[in-house]
Design a protein around this motif. Structure first.
Motif, PDB file in Angstrom:
ATOM      1  N   LEU A  40       0.818  -1.120   0.171  1.00  0.00           N
ATOM      2  CA  LEU A  40       0.080  -0.312  -0.137  1.00  0.00           C
ATOM      3  C   LEU A  40       0.623   1.229   0.149  1.00  0.00           C
ATOM      4  CD1 LEU A  40      -2.681   2.039   0.542  1.00  0.00           C
ATOM      5  CD2 LEU A  40      -2.272   1.254   2.995  1.00  0.00           C
ATOM      6  N   GLU A  41       0.431   2.281  -1.372  1.00  0.00           N
ATOM      7  CA  GLU A  41       1.118   3.345  -1.059  1.00  0.00           C
ATOM      8  C   GLU A  41       0.088   4.065  -0.676  1.00  0.00           C
ATOM      9  OE1 GLU A  41       4.287   6.880  -3.229  1.00  0.00           O
ATOM     10  OE2 GLU A  41       3.882   4.481  -4.316  1.00  0.00           O
ATOM     11  N   ILE A 104       4.170  -0.904   3.807  1.00  0.00           N
ATOM     12  CA  ILE A 104       2.892   0.706   3.419  1.00  0.00           C
ATOM     13  C   ILE A 104       4.300   1.034   3.351  1.00  0.00           C
ATOM     14  CG2 ILE A 104       2.264   2.146   4.431  1.00  0.00           C
ATOM     15  CD1 ILE A 104       0.884   1.081   6.047  1.00  0.00           C
ATOM     16  N   CYS A 106       5.909   5.634   2.465  1.00  0.00           N
ATOM     17  CA  CYS A 106       5.153   7.043   2.292  1.00  0.00           C
ATOM     18  C   CYS A 106       6.147   7.665   1.772  1.00  0.00           C
ATOM     19  CB  CYS A 106       4.300   6.910   3.759  1.00  0.00           C
ATOM     20  SG  CYS A 106       3.320   6.453   4.507  1.00  0.00           S
ATOM     21  N   LEU A 123      -2.084   4.320  11.005  1.00  0.00           N
ATOM     22  CA  LEU A 123      -0.802   3.036  10.126  1.00  0.00           C
ATOM     23  C   LEU A 123      -0.870   1.491  10.686  1.00  0.00           C
ATOM     24  CD1 LEU A 123       2.921   5.449   9.254  1.00  0.00           C
ATOM     25  CD2 LEU A 123       0.853   4.330   7.750  1.00  0.00           C
ATOM     26  N   TYR A 126      -3.513  -0.969   9.455  1.00  0.00           N
ATOM     27  CA  TYR A 126      -3.578  -1.971   7.577  1.00  0.00           C
ATOM     28  C   TYR A 126      -3.019  -2.411   7.401  1.00  0.00           C
ATOM     29  CZ  TYR A 126      -6.871   2.381   6.981  1.00  0.00           C
ATOM     30  OH  TYR A 126      -7.572   3.180   7.400  1.00  0.00           O
ATOM     31  N   LEU A 127      -1.415  -3.025   8.370  1.00  0.00           N
ATOM     32  CA  LEU A 127      -0.353  -3.473   7.734  1.00  0.00           C
ATOM     33  C   LEU A 127      -1.260  -4.978   8.937  1.00  0.00           C
ATOM     34  CD1 LEU A 127       2.252  -1.344   9.181  1.00  0.00           C
ATOM     35  CD2 LEU A 127       2.241  -2.930   7.820  1.00  0.00           C
ATOM     36  N   VAL A 133       7.201  -1.270   7.435  1.00  0.00           N
ATOM     37  CA  VAL A 133       6.625   0.294   7.004  1.00  0.00           C
ATOM     38  C   VAL A 133       8.092   0.762   6.450  1.00  0.00           C
ATOM     39  CG1 VAL A 133       6.056   2.779   6.763  1.00  0.00           C
ATOM     40  CG2 VAL A 133       4.868   1.003   8.402  1.00  0.00           C
TER      41      VAL A 133
END
Length: 259
Positions: A40-41, A104, A106, A123, A126-127, A133
């Protein structure tokens, strides 16, 4: 304003190139992106960062507030014949993504966030357990930490450190140069949401994050494709000096997990 700020296809290709050469290999030291890896970005823009991950077989999802950027991302991925899911939304208003992602990303996002504590706290929703991350951002005090390169004025877009001026002086300067209200508002907001290294590392500590790696760059890897400059890490001794290091760090790379 630099040409890439208006030619979004060029911007997409440049980000994809940097991601392929620098982000993907760096992240691969901590998680092996491949078939079945959920990526996911947040703040994906046109999706350039995700292209190497999609081509490696990852299941990529990009979320951005800007509908026009998401439309471009969908189009550019179709042109590349690469699979990807792109959504125009506030990530934290999306349901059904909980515990879905192994990674993820960012990139150049946290410096635009007002409520950084809420952002960090959310954050982990969603992990997957043990998820990773990757976060990258420019240190606030670095020469172009205010993102003034988006200015239409050729002088201001190339003028370092002007974002460090007091807000009223900065605003007057932008107005006198003929910058539009939207641009001025964005630049002043970035001044409010700025992210020095010390602030970010305090957030990591507060949210009990396990820091896997940190790289501070004197010459941002993305400057290679943008300006033909060879990436260079910040000297180790300088990276240990709080606050001063911010003036010389054009990009900060962090890889971490939540305990």
């Amino acid at each position: 304003m630099q040409h890439r700020q208006t030619d979004r296809r060029l911007y997409f290709k440049e980000l994809a190139s940097t991601s392929d050469k620098y982000f993907f290999p760096y992240i691969s030291a901590f998680i092996r992106p491949g078939e079945g890896t959920g990526v996911l970005e947040i703040g994906c823009g046109e999706g350039g960062n995700l292209l190497p991950f999609a081509k490696a077989g990852c299941s990529v999802t990009g979320v951005d507030l800007a509908e026009n950027k998401i439309a471009d991302a969908i189009r550019f991925f179709e042109e590349e014949n690469a699979p990807g899911r792109f959504i125009a939304s506030d990530i934290f208003k999306i349901t059904g993504f909980e515990k879905s992602f192994d990674l993820i990303i960012c990139h150049d996002v946290i410096e635009h966030i007002f409520d950084k504590k809420a952002f960090m706290a959310n954050l982990k929703r969603y992990l997957k357990p043990g998820g990773t991350v990757f976060m990258a951002f420019p240190a606030w005090q670095m020469p172009f930490g205010g993102h003034q390169q988006i200015c239409k004025s050729k002088v201001l877009s190339r003028f370092p450190f002007i974002h460090l001026l007091p807000a009223p002086v900065y605003k007057s300067l932008l107005k006198s140069a003929g910058e539009k209200e939207g641009c001025i508002t964005e630049l002043l907001e970035i001044k409010q949401t700025r992210t020095p290294i010390e602030l970010f590392e305090k957030l990591l500590h507060e949210y009990n994050a396990e820091l896997l790696d940190r790289k501070l760059w004197f010459i941002n890897p993305h400057y290679e494709v943008k300006f033909g400059l060879k990436p260079r890490k910040l000297p180790a001794f300088l990276g240990k000096i709080p606050w001063l290091r911010n003036f010389f760090t054009t990009s900060c790379f962090y890889v971490f997990r939540f305990r």
